[in-house]
Write a protein that holds these residues in place. Structure first.
Motif, PDB file in Angstrom:
ATOM      1  N   ASP A  95       0.874  -1.174   0.000  1.00 44.63           N
ATOM      2  CA  ASP A  95       0.000   0.000   0.000  1.00 44.63           C
ATOM      3  C   ASP A  95       0.912   1.225   0.000  1.00 44.63           C
ATOM      4  O   ASP A  95       1.668   1.442   0.953  1.00 44.63           O
ATOM      5  N   PRO A  96       0.887   2.044  -1.038  1.00 43.70           N
ATOM      6  CA  PRO A  96       1.813   3.183  -1.107  1.00 43.70           C
ATOM      7  C   PRO A  96       1.616   4.200   0.002  1.00 43.70           C
ATOM      8  O   PRO A  96       2.513   5.001   0.280  1.00 43.70           O
ATOM      9  N   ASN A  97       0.454   4.169   0.657  1.00 48.18           N
ATOM     10  CA  ASN A  97       0.161   5.150   1.704  1.00 48.18           C
ATOM     11  C   ASN A  97       0.386   4.616   3.115  1.00 48.18           C
ATOM     12  O   ASN A  97       0.178   5.331   4.086  1.00 48.18           O
ATOM     13  N   SER A  98       0.816   3.350   3.236  1.00 49.47           N
ATOM     14  CA  SER A  98       1.006   2.791   4.569  1.00 49.47           C
ATOM     15  C   SER A  98       2.224   3.414   5.239  1.00 49.47           C
ATOM     16  O   SER A  98       3.144   3.904   4.579  1.00 49.47           O
ATOM     17  N   ALA A 100       4.586   1.859   6.888  1.00 52.24           N
ATOM     18  CA  ALA A 100       5.788   1.077   6.592  1.00 52.24           C
ATOM     19  C   ALA A 100       6.357   1.462   5.231  1.00 52.24           C
ATOM     20  O   ALA A 100       7.577   1.631   5.079  1.00 52.24           O
ATOM     21  N   THR A 101       5.494   1.614   4.230  1.00 55.52           N
ATOM     22  CA  THR A 101       5.960   1.980   2.895  1.00 55.52           C
ATOM     23  C   THR A 101       6.578   3.366   2.906  1.00 55.52           C
ATOM     24  O   THR A 101       7.644   3.592   2.316  1.00 55.52           O
ATOM     25  N   ARG A 102       5.933   4.303   3.585  1.00 56.56           N
ATOM     26  CA  ARG A 102       6.468   5.669   3.628  1.00 56.56           C
ATOM     27  C   ARG A 102       7.804   5.743   4.357  1.00 56.56           C
ATOM     28  O   ARG A 102       8.612   6.633   4.100  1.00 56.56           O
ATOM     29  N   LEU A 103       8.068   4.787   5.245  1.00 58.13           N
ATOM     30  CA  LEU A 103       9.356   4.719   5.941  1.00 58.13           C
ATOM     31  C   LEU A 103      10.399   3.930   5.154  1.00 58.13           C
ATOM     32  O   LEU A 103      11.522   3.764   5.609  1.00 58.13           O
ATOM     33  N   GLY A 104      10.012   3.431   3.975  1.00 54.92           N
ATOM     34  CA  GLY A 104      10.948   2.686   3.134  1.00 54.92           C
ATOM     35  C   GLY A 104      10.973   1.198   3.400  1.00 54.92           C
ATOM     36  O   GLY A 104      11.755   0.476   2.785  1.00 54.92           O
ATOM     37  N   MET A 105      10.126   0.713   4.295  1.00 51.11           N
ATOM     38  CA  MET A 105      10.105  -0.708   4.645  1.00 51.11           C
ATOM     39  C   MET A 105       8.870  -1.370   4.029  1.00 51.11           C
ATOM     40  O   MET A 105       8.066  -1.997   4.713  1.00 51.11           O
ATOM     41  N   TYR A 106       8.719  -1.203   2.721  1.00 49.83           N
ATOM     42  CA  TYR A 106       7.484  -1.656   2.092  1.00 49.83           C
ATOM     43  C   TYR A 106       7.290  -3.162   2.153  1.00 49.83           C
ATOM     44  O   TYR A 106       6.167  -3.657   2.055  1.00 49.83           O
TER      45      TYR A 106
END
Length: 347
Positions: A95-98, A100-106
């Motif tokens: 999810d691009p808005n999660s 984890a993703t926003r912290l680079g840990m997608y």
């Protein structure tokens, strides 16, 4: 379209599966004609057990997530790929808005949709739709078979990155399966001067020994810790990679480790395990855990193209798509000497 469908535990079929009706290509997506798909241990585990941890097959599911193919259509906003490009695909879409993703840990986004992880279908089928951002062009000198190895290789490169290997380090990889061997290759590419690899299959250890400065150890025939201590003047290895998924092996990870060394846990453990916290403490050992990978697919493709890593010796058997059920039956029998089996789709 015809697909390899896991109907339920120990029940596979090649049959028409109308998944294409649910796959709508958006402006940032590409459609890919599949060429080669690797058989992963997780695919086999779903086949033999019907689940992995909390992920349970509750409805028919298409298997496969290690893949390469050719772009046959592009969304209107796609700029980095074109029809005819040979590609490999990263199978986990976060999810691009999660957070984890926003912290680079997608890769550890709880909402990630990963091919062939229930309820998400895999790609042992003629074609699929995938985001441009997770599709990577293969150089001309990287084959489809090598392209389908980028996914497992990404695990090894991610593990080596987590280990923070320094030039000249000595490492131990526990397990000579596909993940263990790509981890050994990744450790050497990262700068290790030497890698020990342990297993109980002499045929796989022979393959390991041919990959570079790798010392194979059959743990049924010799004492791993004594062998490593003799070879390192009693010091031990700087890095231990646990790639067996065996509780018995995981319990010994600190024994061959030098003071200040690092243990990287790779092998999936179906149940809670215990290890010697005292042994870790007196070494001030650093323990890292990995879950799949993140940000490494372009690095893997580049290393395959440059020759820094050669995965061709790991490709031990190929099947036609029409023989997919038989391929899984053979993979489930864990034949000695087989590392990576792949399935090639009709072109």
């Amino acid at each position: 379209m015809e697909a390899l469908v896991l109907e339920k535990k120990m029940d596979l079929s090649l049959r028409d599966f109308p998944i294409e009706r649910d796959e709508v290509m958006g402006p940032h997506d590409v459609r890919i004609k599949l060429h080669t798909v690797g058989i992963c241990g997780s695919d086999v585990h779903y086949y033999t057990h019907g689940k992995i941890g909390p992920f349970e097959v509750k409805a028919p599911m298409i298997l496969g997530h290690e893949a390469s193919g050719t772009v046959v259509d592009c969304g209107a906003a796609v700029t980095t790929l074109k029809v005819g490009d040979r590609v490999c695909m990263e199978p986990g879409i976060p999810d691009p808005n999660s957070r984890a993703t926003r912290l680079g840990m997608y890769n550890i986004d709880p909402a990630v949709r990963f091919w062939a992880t229930p309820p998400v279908h895999g790609i042992l089928r003629p074609s699929c739709v995938h985001p441009e951002a997770f599709t990577f062009k293969l150089p001309d000198n990287v084959s489809f078979a090598e392209g389908a190895m980028v996914e497992p290789l990404a695990v090894g490169v991610h593990a080596a990155t987590k280990a923070r290997i320094r030039p000249g380090d000595i490492a131990l990889v526990m397990g000579a399966g596909p993940i263990g061997l790509v981890t050994a290759l990744s450790a050497l590419a990262a700068g290790c001067a030497r890698v020990f690899v342990t297993d109980i299959d002499d045929a796989k250890l022979e393959i390991a020994a041919g990959l570079g400065p790798i010392t194979p150890i059959n743990v049924l025939k010799e004492n791993m810790v004594e062998r490593i201590r003799q070879a390192t003047d009693g010091w031990g290895v700087e890095v231990v990679f646990e790639a067996t998924g065996s509780p018995q092996a995981a319990a010994t990870v600190f024994e061959p480790l030098c003071p200040g060394g690092c243990v990287v846990m790779i092998g999936g453990q179906p149940n809670p395990i215990s290890y010697d916290a005292g042994a870790a403490m007196v070494r001030e050992a650093r323990v890292e855990n990995i879950f799949r990978y993140a940000h490494v697919f372009p690095r893997c493709v580049a290393m395959l193209s440059s020759g820094a890593i050669d995965v061709k010796p790991l490709l031990t058997r190929k099947f036609d798509f029409k023989d997919s059920v038989r391929a899984f039956e053979i993979a489930a029998s864990a034949p000695k000497g087989d590392v990576k089996m792949q399935i090639e789709l009709p072109q």
